[in-house]
Design a protein around this motif. Structure first.
Motif: not given
Length: 600
Positions: A173-178, A180-192, A241-248
């Motif tokens: 299920n593709e994440p909604e465009k809005e 993703l735009e909201w997530f990009n404004l978190l300015y992430p450099t690392e997800v763990s 999970p919606g952006i990086f996959g079910p492992v989360f």
């Protein structure tokens, strides 16, 4: 030619200037048939290319077939992680690692070469600059395992990730465009994503490192009210999970909080513990724990993908993550004495650079390093090491005035069996793991009847002679117990004090009920224990004596440092210590030399 008589058989043959060794006779015979037909691994184009690109070799060379990596993950991680192992199967076919084996470290560096235009998981990292590894600064010191994904352009990564899924005909299920735009404004450099012990259980926590944390807070403020220094209910528990996959999905991300440039997601109680520790200034992070060892230079400070494992936090805790069929392999791993293991990847053009580091203070006495450990021995009689007790344990029966024996079956059954002096079985009791170190008997109820005190994992048990729990035990702690219990009765009134060394190398004193003694100051050991701690007294002043491989330390009754020796002047744990005044002690080093210690 076969070597037998041990738990493992090894077969070897010598042909065409090659010494071939295998634990499987079938594999060895298959290799001989290939040689007889004139075929070998060198005929594999992928293998031949990787050898061509690595003409020089360090003392150790390791070739990894990528098609077998998921099988390796399944063998060592099992359920629930094995279904996520396929992401490392790539079109590279082979990876080569060159490195060395030292006294305390196994370090490998190498790379995989990909054919032009090939699509594979690591293609998603192309164009991503390796990011500084920051997660270690906020993860607890007792973190068991995890991975960290470093991204300089999250949008480009997610586009490449979707392309990779399409290439493998995997739908999601593709994440909604809005979103993703909201997530990009978190300015992430690392997800763990990491596995952390808390209470008596293992929990998963996720975190995001933000380049602009103020902007990230503004993004969350659009969804719910923000409270500084508090754990808040997460308005987007399915974000990662919606952006990086079910492992989360392993992380129950119902809550979140901010600590510095990090956004942490996980269970409320665990996040509260991490947040309060940071605010109080006594938080011990994974980076702090690693920095206290020489392991740091062996870890790349920047990468695109880092996988890490910390066996030093307790292999018993790892068993809950692993398929029971592979428990025997994990038990064998304990012989390697590894403290931390890092596997790191960075992608550049058609090459994937890899780095492996396995570090352990006592790695020199493991099968990974085949040489003798240099020990200091006095008159060839005493060795500078603290031996763990093993079953059967001698237990005094206050009723019969005879010695009983307490046995324990191997993991995963771990059943305690008490037998009297005639060999008759008195009782049996199934436990969740093996006894960690020793059994100590004490008169907890002050009625001249003895109970048995011992540790398993992160729990401290007290059983009576019939195998029943004595209230308020068992006691569960946040980290597993490495050594102990060491029990003392300074006043002679059966108001016992109990010393435990936890997996994060912290020495802590507890009262007879298993609660931390009032006013106690946690002490981080400078090395591993080489002798049982002591409690000595001058008039009404008590002093703890702690023997380690690097120093002998003297602590006040509340755990404050009052004196210590240097590495070359460590005291003999078997020798007498005498007071010559309230601030002066006499002892004997492990070389047999007299030593005067001045106390603060």
């Amino acid at each position: 030619m076969g070597a037998q008589g041990t738990a493992s058989e090894v077969y070897a043959t010598y042909v065409q200037d090659l010494l071939i060794v295998s634990s499987s006779r079938v594999v060895l015979e298959s290799s001989l048939r290939h040689l007889a037909r004139g075929t070998s691994l060198a005929d594999d184009p992928g293998f031949a290319r990787i050898v061509e690109h690595t003409p020089a070799s360090k003392p150790a060379r390791l070739f990894i077939p990528h098609q077998r990596i998921p099988t390796l993950f399944a063998a060592y991680l099992g359920v629930p992680m094995q279904k996520y192992a396929a992401f490392v199967r790539t079109s590279a076919q082979w990876t080569v690692l060159d490195g060395f084996v030292g006294g305390h470290e196994v370090r490998m560096d190498g790379y995989s070469v990909f054919p032009s235009g090939a699509e594979h998981y690591f293609s998603t990292l192309l164009g991503q600059e390796p990011q500084k590894l920051m997660a270690l600064q906020i993860l607890p010191a007792a973190t068991v395992a995890g991975f960290s994904l470093g991204l300089s352009d999250p949008a480009a990564y997610l586009t490449a990730y979707d392309r990779d899924l399409d290439g493998h005909k995997i739908k999601r299920n593709e994440p909604e465009k809005e979103r993703l735009e909201w997530f990009n404004l978190l300015y992430p450099t690392e997800v763990s994503l990491s596995c952390v012990p808390y209470g008596s259980e293992l929990h998963w926590i996720a975190l995001i490192h933000s380049r602009y944390i103020r902007q990230a807070k503004i993004q969350f403020a659009l969804l719910n009210k923000q409270v500084e220094g508090k754990v808040m209910e997460n308005p987007l528990p399915g974000l990662l999970p919606g952006i990086f996959g079910p492992v989360f999905n392993l992380c129950q991300a119902g809550y979140y909080c901010y600590i510095g440039p990090f956004i942490l997601f996980g269970p409320e109680n665990l996040l509260n513990g991490i947040l309060q520790g940071n605010m109080a200034g006594n938080y011990h992070s994974l980076a702090d724990a690693i920095s206290q060892t020489p392991a740091s230079p062996g870890i790349m400070n920047a990468s695109n993908l880092t996988l890490f494992l910390q066996p030093a936090t307790g292999l018993e805790q790892l068993k809950s993550l692993i398929d029971k069929r592979y428990a025997e392999r994990l038990d064998a791993w304990s012989r390697y004495n590894a403290q931390v293991t890092f596997l790191q990847f960075s992608s550049l053009e058609d090459r994937l650079y890899t780095h492996l580091s396995v570090y352990g203070d006592s790695l020199e006495i493991s099968p990974l390093v085949p040489r003798k450990k240099e020990v200091r021995i006095k008159d060839d009689a005493r060795q500078d090491t603290l031996a763990r007790e093993k079953p059967p344990y001698k237990v005094f029966n206050h009723l019969t005035r005879k010695d009983n024996e307490l046995f324990q079956t191997p993991w995963p059954e771990c059943r305690l069996i008490m037998r009297d002096h005639t060999g008759k079985t008195l009782w049996e009791k199934t436990m969740e793991g093996p006894i960690q170190d020793r059994i100590v008997q004490l008169d907890f109820l002050k009625n001249d009847k003895l109970q048995m005190l011992f540790s398993i994992g992160n729990r401290l048990y007290l059983l009576d002679r019939l195998g029943r729990n004595v209230s308020p035990y068992p006691k569960a702690y946040t980290t597993s117990i490495l050594y102990g219990p060491f029990v003392f009765d300074p006043e002679g009134k059966k108001e016992y004090r109990i010393l435990l060394v936890h997996q994060d190398n912290v020495l802590r004193c507890y009262d007879k009920s298993g609660s931390v003694s009032g006013g106690w100051n946690d002490f981080s050991l400078p090395g591993y224990l080489t002798g049982q701690p002591r409690y000595i007294m001058w008039e009404n002043t008590g002093l703890w004596v702690i023997y380690t491989d690097s120093q002998t330390v003297f602590l006040s009754a509340t755990g404050q440092v009052r004196g210590m020796t240097t590495r070359k002047a460590c005291l003999d744990p078997q020798a007498e210590i005498r007071f010559s005044g309230p601030y002066e002690l006499y002892g004997t080093t492990i070389e047999g030399k007299p030593l005067t210690i001045m106390l603060e």
